[in-house]
Design an enzyme around this catalytic site. Structure first.
Site, PDB file in Angstrom:
ATOM      1  N   ARG A  78       0.881  -1.177   0.000  1.00  0.00           N
ATOM      2  CA  ARG A  78       0.000   0.000   0.000  1.00  0.00           C
ATOM      3  C   ARG A  78       0.913   1.221   0.000  1.00  0.00           C
ATOM      4  O   ARG A  78       1.688   1.406   0.938  1.00  0.00           O
ATOM      5  CB  ARG A  78      -0.932  -0.002   1.216  1.00  0.00           C
ATOM      6  CG  ARG A  78      -1.713   1.283   1.361  1.00  0.00           C
ATOM      7  CD  ARG A  78      -2.867   1.194   2.336  1.00  0.00           C
ATOM      8  NE  ARG A  78      -3.995   0.469   1.764  1.00  0.00           N
ATOM      9  CZ  ARG A  78      -5.236   0.516   2.250  1.00  0.00           C
ATOM     10  NH1 ARG A  78      -5.512   1.237   3.311  1.00  0.00           N
ATOM     11  NH2 ARG A  78      -6.205  -0.171   1.679  1.00  0.00           N
TER      12      ARG A  78
ATOM     13  N   HIS B 240      -7.188   1.001  -6.637  1.00  0.00           N
ATOM     14  CA  HIS B 240      -7.425   0.088  -5.505  1.00  0.00           C
ATOM     15  C   HIS B 240      -8.061  -1.196  -6.061  1.00  0.00           C
ATOM     16  O   HIS B 240      -9.234  -1.477  -5.811  1.00  0.00           O
ATOM     17  CB  HIS B 240      -8.344   0.772  -4.487  1.00  0.00           C
ATOM     18  CG  HIS B 240      -8.372   0.107  -3.143  1.00  0.00           C
ATOM     19  ND1 HIS B 240      -7.578  -0.978  -2.827  1.00  0.00           N
ATOM     20  CD2 HIS B 240      -9.107   0.377  -2.024  1.00  0.00           C
ATOM     21  CE1 HIS B 240      -7.833  -1.337  -1.574  1.00  0.00           C
ATOM     22  NE2 HIS B 240      -8.748  -0.544  -1.071  1.00  0.00           N
TER      23      HIS B 240
ATOM     24  N   GLN C  16     -10.017  -3.891  -3.889  1.00  0.00           N
ATOM     25  CA  GLN C  16     -11.355  -3.475  -3.477  1.00  0.00           C
ATOM     26  C   GLN C  16     -12.387  -3.893  -4.522  1.00  0.00           C
ATOM     27  O   GLN C  16     -13.489  -4.350  -4.193  1.00  0.00           O
ATOM     28  CB  GLN C  16     -11.387  -1.952  -3.295  1.00  0.00           C
ATOM     29  CG  GLN C  16     -12.727  -1.426  -2.824  1.00  0.00           C
ATOM     30  CD  GLN C  16     -13.070  -1.900  -1.434  1.00  0.00           C
ATOM     31  OE1 GLN C  16     -12.264  -1.807  -0.527  1.00  0.00           O
ATOM     32  NE2 GLN C  16     -14.281  -2.430  -1.243  1.00  0.00           N
TER      33      GLN C  16
ATOM     34  N   ASP D 161     -17.449   7.227  -1.909  1.00  0.00           N
ATOM     35  CA  ASP D 161     -16.244   7.021  -1.089  1.00  0.00           C
ATOM     36  C   ASP D 161     -15.980   8.351  -0.392  1.00  0.00           C
ATOM     37  O   ASP D 161     -16.591   9.387  -0.722  1.00  0.00           O
ATOM     38  CB  ASP D 161     -15.068   6.609  -2.010  1.00  0.00           C
ATOM     39  CG  ASP D 161     -13.803   6.250  -1.241  1.00  0.00           C
ATOM     40  OD1 ASP D 161     -13.879   6.066  -0.003  1.00  0.00           O
ATOM     41  OD2 ASP D 161     -12.726   6.168  -1.876  1.00  0.00           O
TER      42      ASP D 161
ATOM     43  N   CYS E   9     -16.485   1.492  -0.111  1.00  0.00           N
ATOM     44  CA  CYS E   9     -15.334   0.644   0.244  1.00  0.00           C
ATOM     45  C   CYS E   9     -15.008   0.712   1.729  1.00  0.00           C
ATOM     46  O   CYS E   9     -14.345  -0.189   2.249  1.00  0.00           O
ATOM     47  CB  CYS E   9     -14.120   1.033  -0.593  1.00  0.00           C
ATOM     48  SG  CYS E   9     -13.537   2.715  -0.278  1.00  0.00           S
TER      49      CYS E   9
ATOM     50  N   ARG F 179     -13.542  -8.855   0.957  1.00  0.00           N
ATOM     51  CA  ARG F 179     -12.105  -8.592   0.793  1.00  0.00           C
ATOM     52  C   ARG F 179     -11.325  -9.861   1.151  1.00  0.00           C
ATOM     53  O   ARG F 179     -10.361 -10.221   0.490  1.00  0.00           O
ATOM     54  CB  ARG F 179     -11.662  -7.433   1.699  1.00  0.00           C
ATOM     55  CG  ARG F 179     -12.308  -6.080   1.404  1.00  0.00           C
ATOM     56  CD  ARG F 179     -11.909  -5.550   0.050  1.00  0.00           C
ATOM     57  NE  ARG F 179     -10.472  -5.441  -0.076  1.00  0.00           N
ATOM     58  CZ  ARG F 179      -9.735  -4.435   0.388  1.00  0.00           C
ATOM     59  NH1 ARG F 179     -10.321  -3.399   0.957  1.00  0.00           N
ATOM     60  NH2 ARG F 179      -8.420  -4.418   0.239  1.00  0.00           N
TER      61      ARG F 179
HETATM   62  N1   CP Z   1     -11.463  -0.328   1.922  1.00  0.00           N
HETATM   63  C1   CP Z   1     -10.203  -0.399   2.407  1.00  0.00           C
HETATM   64  O1   CP Z   1      -9.237  -0.638   1.693  1.00  0.00           O
HETATM   65  O2   CP Z   1     -10.120  -0.221   3.747  1.00  0.00           O
HETATM   66  P1   CP Z   1      -8.776  -0.089   4.608  1.00  0.00           P
HETATM   67  O3   CP Z   1      -8.170   1.259   4.289  1.00  0.00           O
HETATM   68  O4   CP Z   1      -9.259  -0.174   6.025  1.00  0.00           O
HETATM   69  O5   CP Z   1      -7.846  -1.187   4.256  1.00  0.00           O
HETATM   70  N1  NVA Z   2     -10.131   6.638  -1.445  1.00  0.00           N
HETATM   71  C1  NVA Z   2      -9.791   6.161  -0.118  1.00  0.00           C
HETATM   72  C2  NVA Z   2      -9.991   4.692  -0.036  1.00  0.00           C
HETATM   73  C3  NVA Z   2      -9.701   4.103   1.304  1.00  0.00           C
HETATM   74  C4  NVA Z   2      -9.844   2.608   1.313  1.00  0.00           C
HETATM   75  C5  NVA Z   2      -8.351   6.532   0.208  1.00  0.00           C
HETATM   76  O1  NVA Z   2      -7.491   6.396  -0.662  1.00  0.00           O
HETATM   77  O2  NVA Z   2      -8.105   6.970   1.327  1.00  0.00           O
END
Ligand code: CP
Ligand code: NVA
Length: 308
Positions: free
Chosen positions: A104, A131, A134, A219, A259, A287
């Site tokens: 990440r 992502h 997701q 989101d 998400c 997930r």
């Molecule tokens: N939706 C998602 O990726 O959540 P987290 O940031 O908690 O991993």
């Molecule tokens: N768009 C959000 C998604 C979190 C899972 C972010 O990047 O923070």
């Protein structure tokens, strides 16, 4: 031989994605009935997380453990990456020790460079641009709730962010229409939209987007790394909250997706996310199952995943 990576949904063909989601549904059923399935014993997954996570970290770690493998979690303070060791060198070293690397990161380019120098599969667990994990869970959730997604219409209401970009890739791979309503200046990346011009429409009118939609998605208005823009974004996204009034414009069988993490009273009203059309808890659970199918696909290609 170069390993397969999963940096965007486009790294897999439509047929592979369909097969993977079918397998995710099977793995979910096996998990529910307590069937042991440990194709990844003695395998190790490393996780490099530059940003926070609840769902992604827990689902990958739990999933790897359920498949018989083990995982190690590395925050920026735990490796030399944060002290300037090159990404390429880290990739070369780590990929001689572990079997899969989940990352990440802020910059998408970071996972691309890492993957180029890795001997083992690299999985994108979210970047500023995409992502994809997701979307595996989201499409699985829709299919379980309502059947095939091909030919359906999804409405994205809010920020044209990383998750939105992955929905665009999903529209291409799974064959559905996606209408994206954002305030001016918050559209998804133009180059990504351009690759999907036959299935994606942009608008600045959330009501027009929601009209007749089979799926309504939103989101957070301020993603990780955009904390300083929060005040401005709250103003710019005024009128973009998904509430019951907006949901009434959608198809009567429409589902609401997010998400998570969600901010009730901002991008979504509590009555919607906690209401009967919401499938957000299934999305979160999936997930686990979808990523187990992904790990199996990348690491145990002779296993059941490829036997269908
Ligand atoms: N939706 C998602 O990726 O959540 P987290 O940031 O908690 O991993
Ligand atoms: N768009 C959000 C998604 C979190 C899972 C972010 O990047 O923070």
């Amino acid at each position: 031989m170069k390993p397969r990576h999963f940096l965007t949904l486009l790294d897999l063909s439509s047929a592979e994605l369909e097969q993977l989601l079918g397998r995710a549904i099977e793995l979910k059923a096996m998990h529910r009935r307590g069937a042991a399935h440990i194709p990844l014993r003695q395998r190790t997954m490393a996780m490099i997380f530059e940003k926070s996570s609840t769902r992604t970290r827990v689902s990958f770690e739990a999933g790897m453990s359920q498949l018989g493998g083990s995982s190690l979690f590395l925050s920026p303070r735990d490796t030399h990456l944060g002290r300037g060791e090159p990404i390429e060198d880290t990739a070369r070293v780590m990929s001689r020790m572990v079997d899969v690397i989940v990352i990440r990161a802020y910059e998408h380019e970071m996972v691309v460079r890492f993957a180029e120098h890795s001997r083992v599969p690299v999985i994108n667990a979210l970047t500023d641009l995409y992502h994809p994990c997701q979307l595996l869970a989201d499409i699985q959730t829709y299919v379980e709730a309502r059947g095939p997604i091909a030919g359906r219409t999804a409405a994205w209401i809010g920020d044209g962010n990383n998750v939105c970009n992955s929905w665009i890739n999903a529209a291409r791979r799974f064959g559905f229409k996606l209408i994206i309503a954002t305030p001016a200046g918050y559209e998804p990346v133009a180059d990504i939209v351009a690759t999907a011009s036959d299935c994606v429409t942009l608008t600045h009118d959330p009501r027009a987007a929601a009209q007749g939609a089979d799926i309504v998605i939103t989101d957070t208005w301020a993603s990780m790394g955009q904390e300083d823009e929060k005040a401005q974004r709250l103003k710019d996204f005024s009128g973009y909250m998904v509430d019951s009034k907006l949901m009434r414009l959608a198809h009567k069988d429409a589902v609401f997706m997010h998400c998570l993490p969600a901010y009730r009273g901002y991008e979504v009203d509590a009555a919607v996310i906690d209401g009967p059309q919401s499938v957000v808890w299934d999305e979160a659970e999936n997930r686990l199952h979808a990523q187990k199918a992904l790990l199996e696909f990348l690491l145990a290609p002779t296993g059941a995943c490829r036997e269908h």
